[in-house]
Each structure stands twice: as C-alpha cells, then as structure tokens.
Design a protein around this motif. Structure first.
Motif, PDB file in Angstrom:
ATOM      1  N   LEU A   1      26.682  -4.982   4.129  1.00 47.34           N
ATOM      2  CA  LEU A   1      27.685  -5.002   3.064  1.00 47.34           C
ATOM      3  C   LEU A   1      26.926  -5.206   1.774  1.00 47.34           C
ATOM      4  O   LEU A   1      26.272  -6.228   1.570  1.00 47.34           O
ATOM      5  CB  LEU A   1      28.684  -6.131   3.247  1.00 47.34           C
ATOM      6  N   LYS A   2      27.032  -4.218   0.897  1.00 40.30           N
ATOM      7  CA  LYS A   2      26.275  -4.261  -0.348  1.00 40.30           C
ATOM      8  C   LYS A   2      27.090  -4.996  -1.409  1.00 40.30           C
ATOM      9  O   LYS A   2      28.294  -5.189  -1.249  1.00 40.30           O
ATOM     10  CB  LYS A   2      25.960  -2.830  -0.770  1.00 40.30           C
TER      11      LYS A   2
ATOM     12  N   VAL B   1      35.372   3.041  -2.708  1.00 39.67           N
ATOM     13  CA  VAL B   1      35.285   4.500  -2.751  1.00 39.67           C
ATOM     14  C   VAL B   1      34.102   4.970  -3.580  1.00 39.67           C
ATOM     15  O   VAL B   1      33.330   5.836  -3.172  1.00 39.67           O
ATOM     16  CB  VAL B   1      36.573   5.088  -3.374  1.00 39.67           C
TER      17      VAL B   1
ATOM     18  N   ILE C   1      34.194  -6.452   7.176  1.00 39.98           N
ATOM     19  CA  ILE C   1      35.147  -5.685   6.375  1.00 39.98           C
ATOM     20  C   ILE C   1      34.799  -5.815   4.896  1.00 39.98           C
ATOM     21  O   ILE C   1      34.121  -6.761   4.494  1.00 39.98           O
ATOM     22  CB  ILE C   1      36.602  -6.162   6.593  1.00 39.98           C
ATOM     23  N   SER C   2      35.292  -4.873   4.110  1.00 38.26           N
ATOM     24  CA  SER C   2      35.033  -4.927   2.674  1.00 38.26           C
ATOM     25  C   SER C   2      36.346  -5.131   1.928  1.00 38.26           C
ATOM     26  O   SER C   2      37.421  -5.043   2.506  1.00 38.26           O
ATOM     27  CB  SER C   2      34.350  -3.640   2.219  1.00 38.26           C
TER      28      SER C   2
ATOM     29  N   ASP D   1      37.810  -3.451  -0.625  1.00 37.51           N
ATOM     30  CA  ASP D   1      38.553  -2.323  -1.174  1.00 37.51           C
ATOM     31  C   ASP D   1      39.707  -1.933  -0.249  1.00 37.51           C
ATOM     32  O   ASP D   1      39.526  -1.828   0.962  1.00 37.51           O
ATOM     33  CB  ASP D   1      37.604  -1.136  -1.348  1.00 37.51           C
ATOM     34  N   VAL D   2      40.885  -1.709  -0.820  1.00 33.94           N
ATOM     35  CA  VAL D   2      42.014  -1.322   0.038  1.00 33.94           C
ATOM     36  C   VAL D   2      41.801   0.105   0.525  1.00 33.94           C
ATOM     37  O   VAL D   2      41.140   0.912  -0.122  1.00 33.94           O
ATOM     38  CB  VAL D   2      43.370  -1.466  -0.674  1.00 33.94           C
ATOM     39  N   LYS D   3      42.396   0.392   1.704  1.00 36.21           N
ATOM     40  CA  LYS D   3      41.976   1.624   2.368  1.00 36.21           C
ATOM     41  C   LYS D   3      43.073   2.614   2.705  1.00 36.21           C
ATOM     42  O   LYS D   3      42.825   3.804   2.726  1.00 36.21           O
ATOM     43  CB  LYS D   3      41.189   1.240   3.630  1.00 36.21           C
TER      44      LYS D   3
ATOM     45  N   GLY E   1      39.498   0.563  -4.120  1.00 38.49           N
ATOM     46  CA  GLY E   1      39.948   1.491  -3.085  1.00 38.49           C
ATOM     47  C   GLY E   1      40.594   2.738  -3.654  1.00 38.49           C
ATOM     48  O   GLY E   1      41.037   3.616  -2.905  1.00 38.49           O
TER      49      GLY E   1
ATOM     50  N   LEU F   1      43.472   3.148  -4.985  1.00 40.20           N
ATOM     51  CA  LEU F   1      44.864   3.266  -4.541  1.00 40.20           C
ATOM     52  C   LEU F   1      45.724   2.311  -5.365  1.00 40.20           C
ATOM     53  O   LEU F   1      45.226   1.377  -5.983  1.00 40.20           O
ATOM     54  CB  LEU F   1      44.985   2.907  -3.056  1.00 40.20           C
TER      55      LEU F   1
ATOM     56  N   VAL G   1      25.622   1.515   9.959  1.00 39.08           N
ATOM     57  CA  VAL G   1      26.056   0.380   9.134  1.00 39.08           C
ATOM     58  C   VAL G   1      25.340   0.319   7.784  1.00 39.08           C
ATOM     59  O   VAL G   1      25.661  -0.526   6.945  1.00 39.08           O
ATOM     60  CB  VAL G   1      25.901  -0.991   9.844  1.00 39.08           C
TER      61      VAL G   1
ATOM     62  N   ARG H   1      29.885   3.262   2.669  1.00 35.49           N
ATOM     63  CA  ARG H   1      31.342   3.282   2.864  1.00 35.49           C
ATOM     64  C   ARG H   1      31.731   3.206   4.327  1.00 35.49           C
ATOM     65  O   ARG H   1      32.819   3.605   4.699  1.00 35.49           O
ATOM     66  CB  ARG H   1      31.943   4.544   2.226  1.00 35.49           C
ATOM     67  N   TRP H   2      30.856   2.648   5.166  1.00 41.35           N
ATOM     68  CA  TRP H   2      31.208   2.647   6.590  1.00 41.35           C
ATOM     69  C   TRP H   2      32.429   1.786   6.859  1.00 41.35           C
ATOM     70  O   TRP H   2      33.188   2.048   7.789  1.00 41.35           O
ATOM     71  CB  TRP H   2      30.019   2.199   7.447  1.00 41.35           C
ATOM     72  N   THR H   3      32.667   0.777   6.012  1.00 43.19           N
ATOM     73  CA  THR H   3      33.855  -0.052   6.243  1.00 43.19           C
ATOM     74  C   THR H   3      35.140   0.711   5.903  1.00 43.19           C
ATOM     75  O   THR H   3      36.216   0.289   6.283  1.00 43.19           O
ATOM     76  CB  THR H   3      33.807  -1.350   5.398  1.00 43.19           C
ATOM     77  N   ARG H   4      35.031   1.821   5.181  1.00 44.32           N
ATOM     78  CA  ARG H   4      36.203   2.670   4.912  1.00 44.32           C
ATOM     79  C   ARG H   4      36.271   3.839   5.872  1.00 44.32           C
ATOM     80  O   ARG H   4      37.320   4.193   6.377  1.00 44.32           O
ATOM     81  CB  ARG H   4      36.121   3.306   3.511  1.00 44.32           C
ATOM     82  N   GLU H   5      35.115   4.460   6.065  1.00 43.10           N
ATOM     83  CA  GLU H   5      35.109   5.757   6.747  1.00 43.10           C
ATOM     84  C   GLU H   5      34.760   5.652   8.224  1.00 43.10           C
ATOM     85  O   GLU H   5      34.764   6.652   8.927  1.00 43.10           O
ATOM     86  CB  GLU H   5      34.133   6.702   6.027  1.00 43.10           C
TER      87      GLU H   5
END
Lengths: 965, 265
Positions: A645-646, A651, A789-790, A792-794, A872, A874, B233, B237-241
């Motif tokens: 997780l950066k 997006v 998890i990050s 940003d809403v998805k 996200g 959105l 990982v 954007r792996w947590t989205r896609e």
C-alpha cells in the motif's frame, strides 16, 4: 598545477534546476532576473598536462550531448593565467556572477568520485579536487538584491561561502601540535563553574558541575578538557534523558522516573512475548516471522535542521538508519518514515524572527535532504506527515524514522573484554562538534555563529557502502557488538559500549579527513556514517578483509578492557582516565517542578452555517490537510520492491492513504504496517488528550488498511519546550500519563522512544517555544497483505458507514482553525469502546466485507468522506441524521467536522450489509449514505436539506492546489 | 535437467535495486549472483561465467558528476574487453534506471553508428527539475526485436523513480537511425496507449523514449523498473482492480531466461 574546469549546459538545452532557482528568486519578491545559468566548477590539482585535462573534460566531466566545457590553468590565488571565455560575457553590466564553494573542512563527496573517475581513466597525478557552483544571473539587480539571493537561496554560510575574486583556494588545514589541556575547576567558584559550562558549550548545570568538581577534588586533580567534554556529552539531555529519568514534583506527588512510571511501565505490564528487545538498545525489536524480527526507531534532528535544513534533515535520516543498524548485531534498513512540523509556508518574510530561515526554505531544504539521503540509500520513504503551525517558525521539527529487518539470531549483542574497538565507515572531521550538547540547549539568534560546527553534512553513498559491508560481516559473525556513532561521536559510542567493561582508545589511530584535529575534536566529532564494532581478536583479520574488499575503511582504534575505566591516549600520552561508574552513574538526579492548569480559550459562538461547502473547501486546502503529493513523489517509496500500500492511492494514485504496508521479504505475503499520529493543536488545550488522540490515530490508520491490534508496537517522540519551566514539564507529565493509559488499554506496548526538549528560540529578550508535540509511530505485523484495503471508494451503490461515536468535540479542530478559533472541547478517547470497534472492524475486513476504509481525523467526517470520494473518482450522498452520537448534537457543522477519535468511514458492498452489521453489533455504527456514480459530493443536514454540495473535482482541486509547487 | 541460466547482477557503491533485481531473475528460474564490480576488476569473478548481465538501479558513486557516469567510466576503462566479448558472444545485458544511464554513458547503448567510444545519447535531468516516483504506461514498439520484450504486445505498467531520465539523442540522425533500426522498445504513453505529455511522459524524454536496445536486440536499457512489478500486490491499484494473474515486469525477466535456455541448452 591547478586547473579550473567549468561545465555548463549548452545553449538551447533547458535546465530545470536553473528554472527552479529563478522561480525561487521571484518568490523572494525580486523580479529583475531575466536569465539564470548554472555552471559546475571543478578545481583539479596535480601534475596534469593540458591534453590530460582536455581528456578528463571530454570523457568524464562533460556530457558532450547537453553540456560544454571550458578550462584554464589557475594560480592558487584564484587568478587565471588566461581568460575563460563564456557565452555570458556579452551580458555586460547586466551579468552578475556568484560562485559558491564549501567552507574549508566541509565534506564534498564529489571530490572522491571525481578522483576515482580520473584514476580509472589511467591518469595518475590528480592529487586533489574541489568543486564549486557558479550562478550567472542576467538582470538589473542591486548589490543588496544579490546579497539577499545569496543569503536566502544560494548558500548557507555555515557550510558555504561566496568566492571572492582573488580568494585563495583552500588547502588542507595545518598540522596539529599536541598539548594536553586541563580545565581548572578545582579553583572555580560557583559562578566560575557556570561560566566554564557556558563558554565551553557544555550545557551542564551548576549541580552537575559541582558533582564533577567533587569527584575530581577527590582525585586531587583537574579534569582534562576531553574528560570534561566526555562527561558533558554523556550527561547531556540528548543522551541520558535526565528530565524523564529524574524526579518530578507534580500535583503534590513526586514522580520517580517519569519514563519508568508511564511508558516503560505499560510495556512491562503488558509483557508481550513478541517484544524481543525493548528500551535497551538503539531501537526496539518485535518479532516478525520464524526467521526475522522488525526493528523500529524514530529520532529527531530539529536544531541542525533549523540552521541548515538540507544537511540537517539528510543527516537526520542518515543517523536514524544507523539506529536499527546499531541494534543487536545490525538490521537491514527497509523503510523510512518522516514527519515534519514547519511554520506556514506563506508566512510573511518581514515578520520572521531575527536569525530564522523562512519556513518555505526550511521545508524545501528538509524535503530535499530527506529525499537525497533516503533515495540514495535505497530505502523506501513510504510514510510520513507534515504539520504546519506558527509555533514551529523558529524551531522546525524533523522526525526521521527507520524500520529494519534483523535475523532472529542477531537481536542481542555483547561486548567482551579484550575485543578490539573498530571504527568503520567515514572518516572523522570537524563536522558536528557539540551536537549532543547543542541540541540539549535552546536556539538563539546567535546559534548560527556559535554552533555552526554542530551542523553535519551527509554522504549517503558512504553510509550505503558501510551498510552493505556490515551486513556481510554480521552474517559471517565477525563481530560481537555494534553501535552507531551518533550524537556525542566516539565519546558516546565507545563510552556506552564499554560501560560494563572499560575501554582504551588510541585517538591518533582514528582515520581523519584532514590533519589538524586535536584529540578532543577527534573524540567528540559527530562526523557522519561511522559505526563502532566490538571484534573478537580471532576475527580481526577476516573482518578487515571484508571491509577492504568493499572499499570501506575499518580501523582498530583500541580495545575493550575489564577494569571499568575509560582511558584515552594520544600519541602515547594519557589524555583521559575516567571511572565508567562515575561517567554513567555519577550524574546527580534532577528534581524539577511541574504544574498544569487547564487553559481556557474563548468559546466561539456563531450560527450553524446553512451552506457548509466553503468550509469543507477551506479545510481541504488548509496546510495540514492538503495533498502532500509534491513531497511524496520526490521520495522513492517503492525501492526494494516491497511496497503493497503506497502513500498515494486511488484511481489516479493521488488519494491520501492511511498507513503504508510493505513486505520485507519478497518471497512472502507477510507484511508490516507503519503509521503515525500527531496533533499538536489538541495539546494547546490538553496534552493528555493530545497524546491519547495521537495513539488512537496511529492505531486507526493500522486498522483502516486492514491490520489488527494483535501485534502493534508504539514509539513515542516528545518534542517540547524547556522542561525547567514547570508548565512545560506539567504538560509533559500529562502526555506521558496518557501514553501509559492508552497503551495498556489498547494492549499496544511502547518499544522505543526519544525526547527532544528545549525546542525554544530566544530573540530580543523574548522566548518562543514550540507547542508541546508528541509523535506516535506505530508498527504492526499483517499476516496476509493480500487482505489489505485502501481508502478510495470503489463501487457506486455501495453503502457508506460511520463507525464510532461522534461527539461535540470541536476544540482544536480544523473547522475552528479555519474560522480562527481554538475552543475547549478537545477530542477525548474512550479506549474500551475504541478497542472493541477496532477489533470488530478488523474482523469485518479480514472477512472481506469492507471495500474501502478511511481514518476519520482532521476535518472529521466531512474531510474523510470527501477524500474517499475524489480518490475513488465517485460521488457520495450523506445524511448527517444517521451519524451515531451519544447525546443530542443539533448542529450540522459539528456532526460533519467534529474530530472525535476512534472513528472510521467504511464502504460496504450492499450484499454484505447484514454480515457487516452483525460483526459490528455492539459498536456504534451508522449507515450514513452511499456511493454514487454522479461525481457529486452531497450532504443532507439534520432537517433533510442539502447543507453541502460540490463537484468532487472542485474538492480535489481545493485539496491539491496549496502544495502544487 | 538443463543447466542453470546464470545471471550476474553487478553492483557498486550506491547500487540499491540489487535485492529485487536478483529476486526477479530467481523467480524467473535463473541462478543469480550478486557481484561487486571490484570482484570483476580484481579478476575474482569473470563475466564470461554468466549469460545475463544486469546492472540494477541505484545511485552508483552517488551519481556524482552525472548519473551513472562514474561507473560507466569504470566499466569503459577497466572492463571494456570483458563487456565487449560478453555482448559479442550473444549474451544478454539489461540496464535498469541507473543501469540504463550507465549503459548509455559507456556507449554500449544505443550503439547505432558503430563508432568506438562515442556517446550517442544521454539521460539528463527531468523537465520537472526533480526526482519523481510514479507509475507509467509503456507502449511497446518493435518488441520482438529485443530478446527481453518478445511477445509483449500491449501497453505495460511500471514505476519510474529517478531525477535524470530524460532521453536525449545526440542529434536527429541518431534518432532517425534508432527509429529505422527498430531500437526504440518502449515509449511513455497515456493510459489508452497514445503518446502522452507530462506526467505520462514523466521526464520529458525526446519522442517519449523510455527504453532502447542495441542493434542486436540483446542489450536493453530502460528507465522504468520492471523488477518492481513482478507480483500483483505491487500494482498501485490492486486494491481496486483485484490481483492480476501476470505482473507486467515479470515478462522481461522470463523472456531473458527463456531465451538463454533455448539458445544455450
């Protein structure tokens, strides 16, 4: 023979650095600059012929595609034997030339690389290389303006100077003639002792000076200068934390050792089996997997960064890397975290206190220093935070942290009598004399002049080489103990390592950068990139061989003994002979008074605004909340390949992630989470709740990314004003008490910590203190990073929950800040509720029920939701009436912007609604809205009316614009 | 059982992407040795013992003078014969980030003119004036020409992290030749594969050039870091896609190892 070589960018080739400087000059309010060019200057001395110099220019120094060169032979008085024709000659009277060179004795790493390059070409005879930078500025500028540009931008007089026409090119300094010096304290009266302490910058108080006098009276002699210096270093606040370990009178009680009775006590009571080494080594260690453990340390480098931001911050990072490296038998550095506190970047130049650098310059310098050191070390900087407040104008705070990976077998160290004392890495020079004592005092407008020597200049490649080599020597088990040469230099390193044994050091054996250093300077120099090893005799030749092969110096400078004495010699003369017992335990304990009274700030009174949109935008673009992308992208946050997780997510990879996650071992999905919590604004109202909030925040960030509370280690870093002032110390006591309460309640022990007191600045009879500032850093182990998890809403249609109770706690909030208030209702922490909901939420994430989660902090629900939405890409619809509270709150602004702790915003897919609510049962949650695919952020108030409506692009713009430099 | 593909990952003072580069090659099935340039110079190790040479990212010798310059100079003057022989024997070389800067500054890339000791291109300071870490889309061109990129048909996604990555050819003739001979392997692109402006082209490289190979297709240099995208990982954007099956960077390492396996065994 001396050659001068100038390398400049060819005409027509853009030079972004020159453009950047031009812009910085405009920022100073100087508009007359039409053009600016940069030239790199090399002075090469030796027996080199003209064809050789041409070859060196063409093949080594000049990139023939973008650059051109000029050269001439020069006399030592800086006069050329011929004219150097440059393109700028035709600029005429409009041409201003500024040449900046390092001061004598300041390390310039380019010299060594250049000499190596020349040697590799097969050219012998280049004896010394010096470099300088030449700025050619075209424009109508007054001499005063040129001075301002020099002083504010181009040079720092502590390390650099403007070369004058005809100035002698500096040569290595003169030889040193030994003369043993004693300091007469036996005959000194009390004012005399105080004077000695002050004049020698010992920062020892009268009680301490008297203790030293008594001990030497017993011996019947005066101390030598180096003995006195050693005692001052060892007894400095920086090294022994005498405030924390002393006696404190507070509210009718005497606290015996604040550290032991709060922070360390929590760790002892919790007694977690995964705490491998806590509070006894240079960094704390917690276990990671069956082979490795994790080492973590955060340090401050405030005073040096105030004076020389670039060098100060760079060596801050360099120094903290050496902490895990000097823990156990040495950890491999795998992550950096950096937290800064600065004055506001838009602060008017004319209002700055005398002798203080502008916050924007400090910030650019600090970020540059951390960037260049961290990136060159190949350590990802993936976590951090920046806090702005006028209280940091004169005393910026620079917290640098480093996480290391250490094999389980290497977590302990042991010094054995007769082991060799080996110093490895960089050479010793005059840099950083008196850093430890200097940082234990306050800054004044004269600090620049008096303590200039305390500023160190870093050489990250030296440190990188040293790390690479040390880890090889560690794995070959060639040494039995290691520590870093940080504050206090060899004095502190050898003194600490030999505390239980004794040590003898031959100071003339210490490799020097240049001649002329006296024995005391050698002993207390804080030259960077050095470590000290304890090497069993049988391993010595093998160890030296390992270092030689990697071009890193390793030198035997003495031996550990068994007589518990610290003996220093110089060319056979004994220059110090101290009892380790007195050195480490002779310090009289301080007894200080502490008081605390809850301050009372005006309580604001204004109507609940009908439209909250402008306030959300204002908070989003406030310095503390706004995007730090400009900083983050300059750090390599992905080197070593472990980033999961950066710091920027979403997006477009520009949303503010909560904590970072890295995998220390690429062959495994086990990871670590690193986060931090800091909120000095709450400390203005009550340092207890500031500390509690900081811990809660650091833990929230861990939970938000999918971690749990099972194995979290905390670090405390207190930066405070002068503890001799009872109100400062009272604030410190309250904060430390909160640390104990929260750590025990959350079952998250402290594993290491540090304090930096005396962050004050005196000017014109006035003293400016920083706001009490506690940074909490946290490290947690996550078993499977694939479950992270990050924020940003998805998915449009997903539900949005608030987890946690919202209270009327607007004191110290950013909503009040942008409206010009502080208030009194500071956010409190209910750790029993907090722990319960964090544990349940972790479980929900573990089960895959959570699609996004964000920590709710500065700016409350409003800011957290807006950030999730634009990250996200959105929209969102939110109803404030569904926000869980534990009493009636009748204002929309309070509900939207209150900064109550232990809260999260959570995105849950519709199909998981029941499961999620079931897992969260017993916890305050409220389904406040949903994600939409219309890119609009809409909030409905308690009456059901729209109280906030904005395009997410506008919100993002407000958030990104302030620091888009 | 085929003999192992042997990779040398070359390091010097300041190299720092060695761990992940070694890991990527190991994951592709190779036997990897991390070797200090001093060991080659002293003759303790020989380039000829290996089939793939990788020069990883970092800041060799602090990037003093210019990025990659001091190591390039060292290779040119101390190891030139070994390097030339290595390439002539049909072996593979990859330079990533600092390694690319080194290969360009030794003249081993792009080597279009055949002139001895001529630097035909350079990697200079980013137009943004600063170090930047960001992910970029790379549009493959002539991918089949280069051993490392064979079978890459679609845009791939990798991070860059550098301050001096702007590709500048010596002149138009060099650029023209690079194009004609199909030596441009990757160009920075927008998400849809079109040529992109900043930040898609993160450094202002001429013609969007992100990676080039030599005329043989066996020496590749690129600024982006394939070794930082070998596991799903690592994708930003792996947590989205979701976790992807293949990670783009891995293709380069697998291609190289496969090529050696086919050619040598």
């Amino acid at each position: 023979m001396l050659w001068r070589v100038e390398i400049s960018t060819k005409s027509g080739i853009p030079n972004a650095s020159a453009g950047g400087i031009k812009k910085d000059i405009e920022d100073l309010g100087i508009r007359g600059v039409k053009e600016l060019r940069l030239t790199q200057v090399y002075f090469i001395e030796g027996t080199l012929s003209e064809p050789q110099i041409v070859r060196i220019c063409e093949k080594l120094l000049c990139d023939s595609i973008t650059q051109e060169y000029a050269y001439r032979r020069e006399t030592r008085e800086g006069r050329g034997e011929s004219r150097l024709e440059t393109r700028e000659s035709d600029w005429g009277a409009d041409l201003h030339t500024i040449e900046v060179a390092y001061n004598p004795g300041v390390m310039d790493p380019v010299e060594e690389s250049t000499k190596k390059g020349i040697r590799d070409m097969g050219i012998r005879g280049a004896e010394s290389v010096k470099t300088a930078r030449k700025y050619l500025i075209r424009g109508e500028l007054s001499p005063q303006q040129i001075d301002t540009i020099c002083e504010k931008l181009l040079l720092n007089k502590l390390i650099q100077h403007r070369v004058k026409e005809g100035e002698k090119i500096s040569l290595p300094s003169a030889a040193y003639d030994f003369r043993l010096l004693y300091v007469d304290i036996l005959d000194a009266d009390q004012p005399g002792l105080e004077r000695i302490s002050r004049q020698r910058q010992l920062f020892l108080n009268l009680t301490e000076m008297l203790a030293i006098k008594d001990d030497f009276a017993r011996l019947g002699r005066n101390p030598t200068d180096v003995e006195l210096e050693t005692l001052a270093q060892t007894w400095s606040e920086h090294c022994v934390h005498k405030t924390f370990r002393g006696l404190i009178e507070f509210q009718g009680e005497v606290i015996d050792n604040l550290m032991k009775s709060t922070i360390f006590r929590a760790t002892e009571e919790l007694n977690k089996p995964w705490c491998i080494s806590v509070f006894k080594d240079n960094a704390g260690i917690i276990s990671f997997d069956q082979d490795y453990s994790i080492c973590f340390k955060v340090e401050t480098h405030n005073h040096p960064s105030a004076l020389e931001p670039y060098g100060g911050a760079g060596t801050g990072i360099g120094g903290v890397i050496r902490d895990p490296l000097g823990t156990g038998l040495g950890a491999k550095p795998i992550l950096n975290t950096d937290i800064f506190c600065f004055g506001p970047p838009d602060y008017p130049h004319e209002k700055l206190p005398k002798g203080v650098l502008h916050p924007k310059r400090i910030m650019k310098g600090v970020v540059g220093g951390v960037r260049d050191y961290g990136n060159r070390m190949g350590i990802p900087t993936a976590n951090g935070s920046i806090f702005f407040d006028e209280g940091y104008l004169a005393n910026p705070l620079v917290y640098c942290g480093n996480v290391g990976l250490i094999p389980n077998w290497a977590c302990q160290k042991r010094v054995n009598p007769d082991d060799f004392i080996v110093v490895v890495g960089g050479r010793t020079g005059r840099d950083g004399i008196h850093g430890a004592t200097f940082s234990s005092g306050e800054l004044t407008e004269e600090s620049e002049e008096i303590s200039g020597g305390a500023v160190q200049i870093g050489n990250p490649i030296m440190e990188k080489k040293m790390v690479d080599t040390l880890l090889q020597a560690r794995d070959a088990k060639l040494y039995s103990a290691i520590t870093d040469c940080g504050a206090g230099g060899l004095s502190s390193a050898v003194g600490e390592m030999g505390a239980e044994t004794g040590a003898t050091v031959d100071l003339e054996k210490v490799p020097l950068k240049y001649s002329g250093l006296g024995y005391t300077e050698i002993w207390i120099s804080e030259a960077q990139e050095r470590m000290v090893l304890s090497v069993p005799q049988k391993n010595l030749s093998q160890l030296l061989e390992v270092f030689t092969r990697e071009d890193v110096e390793a030198t035997v400078i003495g031996q550990f003994t068994s007589d518990k004495r610290l003996r220093l010699k110089y060319q056979g003369h004994t220059v110090a002979d101290l009892d380790m017992e007195f050195l480490h335990h002779g310090l009289p304990r301080t007894k200080k008074k502490a008081t605390w009274e809850k301050p009372s700030f005006p309580e604001p009174s204004f109507p609940d605004p009908e439209d909250l949109t402008p306030y959300l935008e204002k908070i989003l673009s406030s310095w503390n909340v706004c995007s730090k992308e400009w900083v983050i992208r300059q750090y390599d946050h992905e080197v070593q390949g472990g980033s999961v997780l950066k710091p920027l997510v979403g997006v477009s990879a520009d949303g503010p992630g909560d904590a970072c996650i890295v995998r220390p071992r690429l062959s495994s999905y086990r990871g670590i989470i690193v986060s931090n919590g800091i909120n000095p604004r709450y400390g203005l109202i009550d340092p207890y709740w500031m500390a509690a909030s900081a811990i809660d925040e650091a833990l929230r960030q861990i939970i938000a990314v999918g971690g749990n509370l099972n194995q979290v280690g905390l670090l405390d870093n207190f930066c405070w004003g002068n503890p001799e002032k009872p109100e400062n110390l009272g604030a410190l006591v309250r904060a430390a008490q909160a640390c104990y309460q929260m750590a025990t309640a959350y079952e998250t022990p402290f594993i290491s910590g540090k304090d930096s007191l005396n962050n004050e600045y005196s000017t014109g009879g006035r003293t400016i203190s920083i706001p009490p500032t506690l940074l909490i850093s946290a490290v947690a182990v996550i078993e499977d990073v694939k479950k992270a998890i990050s924020m940003d809403v998805k998915e449009p249609g997903d539900l949005l929950y608030v987890v946690g109770t919202t209270r009327d706690e607007m004191g110290g909030s950013h909503y009040y800040l942008v409206r010009g208030w502080i208030g009194n209702q500071v956010p409190k922490v209910d750790p029993s509720q907090g722990k319960q909901l964090m544990e349940n939420l972790s479980q929900a994430t573990e089960f895959g029920l959570v699609r996004a989660c964000h920590d709710c902090s500065e700016g409350g629900i409003g800011v957290a939701c807006a950030e999730m939405a634009f990250a996200g890409d959105l929209g969102m619809e939110i109803e404030l009436k569904s926000v869980p509270t534990d009493g009636p709150i009748e204002r929309n602004d309070t509900l939207l912007f209150s900064e109550s702790n232990s809260r999260f915003i959570v995105e849950v897919p519709l199909e998981y609604q029941d499961k999620f609510e079931q897992i969260m049962s017993g916890c305050p949650i409220g389904q406040i809205g949903k994600i939409t695919n219309i890119k609009e952020f809409k909030v409905y108030g308690l009456e059901g009316n729209v109280v906030l409506s904005a395009d997410i692009k506008e919100l993002k713009q407000a958030w990104q614009s302030p620091l888009r430099w | 059982m085929p003999t192992e593909v042997k990779v040398i990952v070359l390091r010097a003072a300041g190299t720092n992407c060695d761990y992940e580069t070694c890991y990527a090659f190991r994951r592709a099935g190779a036997a990897v040795e991390l070797v200090h340039v001093n060991q080659l110079i002293r003759g303790e190790k020989k380039l000829s013992s290996y089939q793939i040479l990788a020069i990883p990212g970092g800041f060799t010798y602090g990037d003093d003078i210019e990025a990659g310059k001091v190591l390039a100079n060292e290779l040119k003057y101390k190891l030139n014969d070994q390097l030339q022989e290595f390439i002539q024997r049909g072996k593979l070389v990859i330079g990533i980030c600092n390694g690319f800067q080194v290969l360009v500054k030794t003249g081993l890339l792009p080597a279009v003119t055949g002139a001895v000791d001529l630097q035909e291109a350079t990697l200079s300071g980013n137009d943004s004036g600063k170090f930047e870490d960001r992910w970029v889309y790379l549009q493959p061109f002539n991918a089949d020409k280069c051993v490392f990129t064979r079978r890459i048909k679609e845009t791939i996604y990798l991070p860059v992290a550098h301050a001096e990555g702007k590709f500048v050819p010596r002149d138009q003739t060099i650029l023209q030749k690079l194009k004609e001979r199909g030596q441009i392997i990757f160009r920075y692109a927008g998400p849809n594969g079109n040529a992109g402006e900043y930040p898609w082209n993160p450094n202002g490289s001429v013609d969007g050039i992100a990676g080039i190979c030599d005329p043989t297709g066996r020496v590749l240099g690129l600024m982006p870091h394939p070794e930082r995208h070998i596991d799903p990982v690592q994708h930003p954007r792996w947590t989205r896609e979701g976790l992807k099956v293949k990670s783009d960077g891995m293709l380069l390492f697998e291609n190289a190892v496969k090529y050696i396996e086919e050619e040598y065994h």
